[in-house]
Design a protein around this motif. Structure first.
Motif, mmCIF file in Angstrom:
data_model
loop_
_atom_site.group_PDB
_atom_site.id
_atom_site.type_symbol
_atom_site.label_atom_id
_atom_site.label_comp_id
_atom_site.label_asym_id
_atom_site.label_seq_id
_atom_site.Cartn_x
_atom_site.Cartn_y
_atom_site.Cartn_z
ATOM 1 N N MET A 113 -0.580 0.613 -12.066
ATOM 2 C CA MET A 113 -1.903 1.076 -11.957
ATOM 3 C C MET A 113 -2.603 2.130 -12.470
ATOM 4 S SD MET A 113 -3.545 -1.320 -9.658
ATOM 5 C CE MET A 113 -4.956 -0.369 -9.073
ATOM 6 N N PRO A 114 -3.502 2.237 -13.255
ATOM 7 C CA PRO A 114 -4.144 3.785 -13.862
ATOM 8 C C PRO A 114 -4.102 4.640 -12.720
ATOM 9 C CG PRO A 114 -5.404 1.677 -14.645
ATOM 10 C CD PRO A 114 -4.650 1.072 -13.520
ATOM 11 N N ALA A 115 -3.775 5.803 -12.996
ATOM 12 C CA ALA A 115 -3.660 6.825 -11.898
ATOM 13 C C ALA A 115 -5.213 6.763 -11.354
ATOM 14 C CB ALA A 115 -3.487 8.094 -12.630
ATOM 15 N N ARG A 116 -6.280 6.832 -12.284
ATOM 16 C CA ARG A 116 -7.685 7.286 -11.952
ATOM 17 C C ARG A 116 -8.048 6.055 -10.613
ATOM 18 N NH1 ARG A 116 -8.026 4.379 -16.330
ATOM 19 N NH2 ARG A 116 -9.286 2.397 -16.643
ATOM 20 N N ARG A 117 -7.344 5.043 -10.603
ATOM 21 C CA ARG A 117 -7.744 4.018 -9.626
ATOM 22 C C ARG A 117 -7.000 4.178 -8.092
ATOM 23 N NH1 ARG A 117 -7.667 -1.635 -12.275
ATOM 24 N NH2 ARG A 117 -7.885 -2.354 -10.277
ATOM 25 N N LEU A 118 -6.218 5.268 -8.196
ATOM 26 C CA LEU A 118 -5.481 5.373 -6.914
ATOM 27 C C LEU A 118 -5.661 6.719 -6.185
ATOM 28 C CD1 LEU A 118 -1.740 4.563 -8.330
ATOM 29 C CD2 LEU A 118 -3.385 3.001 -7.015
ATOM 30 N N THR A 119 -5.637 6.644 -4.858
ATOM 31 C CA THR A 119 -6.143 7.855 -3.950
ATOM 32 C C THR A 119 -4.833 8.133 -3.370
ATOM 33 O OG1 THR A 119 -8.232 7.270 -3.854
ATOM 34 C CG2 THR A 119 -7.446 8.727 -2.309
ATOM 35 N N ARG A 120 -4.257 9.293 -3.305
ATOM 36 C CA ARG A 120 -2.996 9.720 -2.380
ATOM 37 C C ARG A 120 -3.668 9.904 -0.910
ATOM 38 N NH1 ARG A 120 -0.575 14.771 -3.937
ATOM 39 N NH2 ARG A 120 1.108 14.292 -2.584
ATOM 40 N N ARG A 121 -2.538 9.367 -0.055
ATOM 41 C CA ARG A 121 -2.863 9.528 1.230
ATOM 42 C C ARG A 121 -1.904 10.365 2.126
ATOM 43 N NH1 ARG A 121 -7.063 6.556 3.357
ATOM 44 N NH2 ARG A 121 -6.663 8.343 4.865
ATOM 45 N N THR A 122 -2.072 10.737 3.250
ATOM 46 C CA THR A 122 -1.397 11.311 4.144
ATOM 47 C C THR A 122 -0.265 10.769 4.686
ATOM 48 O OG1 THR A 122 -0.958 12.726 6.109
ATOM 49 C CG2 THR A 122 -2.418 10.897 6.167
ATOM 50 N N THR A 123 0.819 11.079 4.962
ATOM 51 C CA THR A 123 2.072 10.585 5.540
ATOM 52 C C THR A 123 2.367 10.728 6.939
ATOM 53 O OG1 THR A 123 3.632 12.128 4.798
ATOM 54 C CG2 THR A 123 3.140 10.228 3.359
ATOM 55 N N ASP A 124 1.430 11.505 7.584
ATOM 56 C CA ASP A 124 1.181 12.142 9.079
ATOM 57 C C ASP A 124 0.826 11.059 10.105
ATOM 58 O OD1 ASP A 124 2.138 14.452 7.999
ATOM 59 O OD2 ASP A 124 -0.040 15.274 7.859
ATOM 60 N N VAL A 125 0.390 9.911 9.540
ATOM 61 C CA VAL A 125 0.070 9.058 10.466
ATOM 62 C C VAL A 125 0.531 7.583 10.201
ATOM 63 C CG1 VAL A 125 -2.144 10.201 10.977
ATOM 64 C CG2 VAL A 125 -2.458 8.342 9.089
ATOM 65 N N PRO A 126 0.654 6.639 11.182
ATOM 66 C CA PRO A 126 1.273 5.387 10.774
ATOM 67 C C PRO A 126 0.326 4.624 9.672
ATOM 68 C CG PRO A 126 1.146 5.520 13.294
ATOM 69 C CD PRO A 126 0.527 6.679 12.585
ATOM 70 N N LEU A 127 0.965 3.827 8.917
ATOM 71 C CA LEU A 127 0.300 3.112 7.859
ATOM 72 C C LEU A 127 -0.883 2.089 8.461
ATOM 73 C CD1 LEU A 127 3.001 1.884 5.522
ATOM 74 C CD2 LEU A 127 1.521 4.051 5.409
ATOM 75 N N GLU A 128 -0.550 1.545 9.369
ATOM 76 C CA GLU A 128 -1.815 0.977 10.098
ATOM 77 C C GLU A 128 -3.061 1.407 10.274
ATOM 78 O OE1 GLU A 128 1.348 1.354 13.636
ATOM 79 O OE2 GLU A 128 1.473 1.001 11.246
ATOM 80 N N MET A 129 -2.972 2.879 10.468
ATOM 81 C CA MET A 129 -4.241 3.656 10.502
ATOM 82 C C MET A 129 -4.790 3.877 9.272
ATOM 83 S SD MET A 129 -4.638 4.456 13.850
ATOM 84 C CE MET A 129 -4.115 2.838 14.161
ATOM 85 N N LEU A 130 -3.911 4.104 8.459
ATOM 86 C CA LEU A 130 -4.635 4.251 6.876
ATOM 87 C C LEU A 130 -5.199 2.804 6.356
ATOM 88 C CD1 LEU A 130 -1.654 6.386 5.258
ATOM 89 C CD2 LEU A 130 -3.839 7.115 6.444
ATOM 90 N N ILE A 131 -4.814 1.612 6.875
ATOM 91 C CA ILE A 131 -5.107 0.537 6.211
ATOM 92 C C ILE A 131 -6.722 0.253 6.586
ATOM 93 C CG2 ILE A 131 -4.398 -1.309 7.952
ATOM 94 C CD1 ILE A 131 -4.438 -1.687 4.197
ATOM 95 N N GLY A 132 -6.780 0.777 7.859
ATOM 96 C CA GLY A 132 -8.360 0.402 8.363
ATOM 97 C C GLY A 132 -9.042 1.740 9.105
ATOM 98 N N PRO A 133 -8.588 2.052 10.273
ATOM 99 C CA PRO A 133 -9.336 3.190 11.102
ATOM 100 C C PRO A 133 -9.555 4.359 10.177
ATOM 101 C CG PRO A 133 -7.848 1.981 12.487
ATOM 102 C CD PRO A 133 -7.580 1.541 11.256
ATOM 103 N N LEU A 134 -8.770 4.784 9.579
ATOM 104 C CA LEU A 134 -8.695 6.194 8.661
ATOM 105 C C LEU A 134 -8.988 5.746 7.152
ATOM 106 C CD1 LEU A 134 -6.126 8.350 10.510
ATOM 107 C CD2 LEU A 134 -8.505 8.182 10.758
ATOM 108 N N SER A 135 -9.625 4.685 6.933
ATOM 109 C CA SER A 135 -9.907 4.331 5.774
ATOM 110 C C SER A 135 -11.112 3.478 5.321
ATOM 111 C CB SER A 135 -8.671 3.597 4.883
ATOM 112 O OG SER A 135 -8.683 3.797 3.332
#
Length: 329
Positions: free
Chosen positions: A101-123
């Motif tokens: 992926m081109p870097a401009r099309r990615l967003t870094r995310r925190t690792t402090d919460v479970p991934l299932e939170m990042l896929i929906g409630p916190l994204s």
């Protein structure tokens, strides 16, 4: 090998297993400015179906392409500044194990919460609910807020945010079990089973003082009924049209829209969550606090294995989900 699901052909009506094609290919090699990512969790959303119908806020899917989808993944190799091996990132690289992926099309995310939170409630899901309700719907304490597809990923969060905003909240869902879940578990004040028929009468019974804000995920008969019950200067946040995505021929729009909007001075506004991304950090911080405090219950319905992605998406349109649906890869 890089396992992939391709979009095989445009469905005539409902999607089925033959809508998709399984294939395996070589793992791509990133070029300068690109990042090799490995899928960890894949989001299943009604929008996946809408992209098959034509150009929307993004280009339409074409047969032979990797099936599109929002993804949480891990950096395997980076040839771009700002990303390192092991970083957790989000992006739209679809139903596959790996992508360069081109870097401009990615967003870094925190690792402090479970991934299932990042896929929906916190994204994307949580942000859609947050901005769609608070910025487009603009609820006030004491308002009656109606949410369609209220047992789904976005709708279930909209209703809980509306309760935090001091509103009376009514949801529509398919089946009495889902309606009971909304009231018992998520704190909705009432819920209506649209599959039971008589939607207008049922909504009028549970919204005796009318509707101030309608968060519309479905279009179709629920939108028809809600329009007739909107209060003066009501607000409608148009998020989706899921009732018309998986059909052979979409139904015509509500005939009474112009007259009702003028007479009742209703504001009916569509939105795309990316419109508000300049305020994303603020919204995610508030959502995280509400989840941590127990004010929002974020349910994620997870399927294990990339091979189950078609099954999971088909089930979404059959109403088998509660809350967010995702695939763990």
């Amino acid at each position: 090998m890089n396992r992939q699901w391709l979009y095989a052909k445009q469905p005539a009506g409902k999607i089925g297993k033959d809508t998709f094609q399984w294939t395996e290919t070589a793992i791509p090699v990133p070029r300068e400015g690109e990042v090799l990512v490995r899928t960890r969790m894949l989001s299943l959303d009604p929008a996946n179906r809408a992209w098959m119908m034509g150009k929307t806020y993004r280009d339409a899917l074409e047969p032979g392409q990797v099936m599109s989808g929002f993804v949480i993944g891990e950096v395997v190799e980076s040839k771009a500044p700002g990303f390192a091996k092991g970083d957790i990132v989000e992006g739209d690289w679809g139903w596959q194990d790996y992508a360069a992926m081109p870097a401009r099309r990615l967003t870094r995310r925190t690792t402090d919460v479970p991934l299932e939170m990042l896929i929906g409630p916190l994204s994307v899901t949580g942000l859609t609910a947050y901005f769609g309700l608070l910025e487009v719907g603009r609820p006030k304490p004491g308002d009656t807020v109606l949410v369609s597809a209220a047992a789904g990923a976005v709708g279930s969060m909209v209703g809980q945010i509306a309760k935090i905003a001091g509103c009376r909240v009514v949801g529509t869902a398919g089946g009495q079990d889902k309606c009971d879940w909304l009231v018992r578990e998520l704190g909705f004040d009432a819920a209506v089973d649209y599959k039971a028929g008589g939607v207008f009468r049922a909504l009028r019974a549970v919204c005796p003082e009318g509707i101030d804000v309608y968060f519309d995920n479905t279009g179709g008969p629920v939108l028809d009924a809600a329009l007739g019950l909107m209060n003066l200067k009501g607000r409608i946040a148009c998020c989706g049209n899921v009732s018309q995505y998986d059909v052979e021929k979409p139904a015509p729009g509500p005939m009474a829209v112009p007259g009702l909007i003028v007479t009742k001075r209703i504001r009916m506004e569509g939105f795309i969550v990316m419109d508000f991304y300049d305020r994303r950090a603020e919204a995610e911080a508030r959502l995280a606090r509400w989840i941590a405090d127990g004010r929002i219950k974020a349910q994620v319905d997870i399927f294990d294995g990339l091979e189950r992605a078609p099954e999971a998406l088909i089930g979404l349109f059959e109403g088998t989900n509660r809350g967010k649906r995702a695939v763990r890869v």
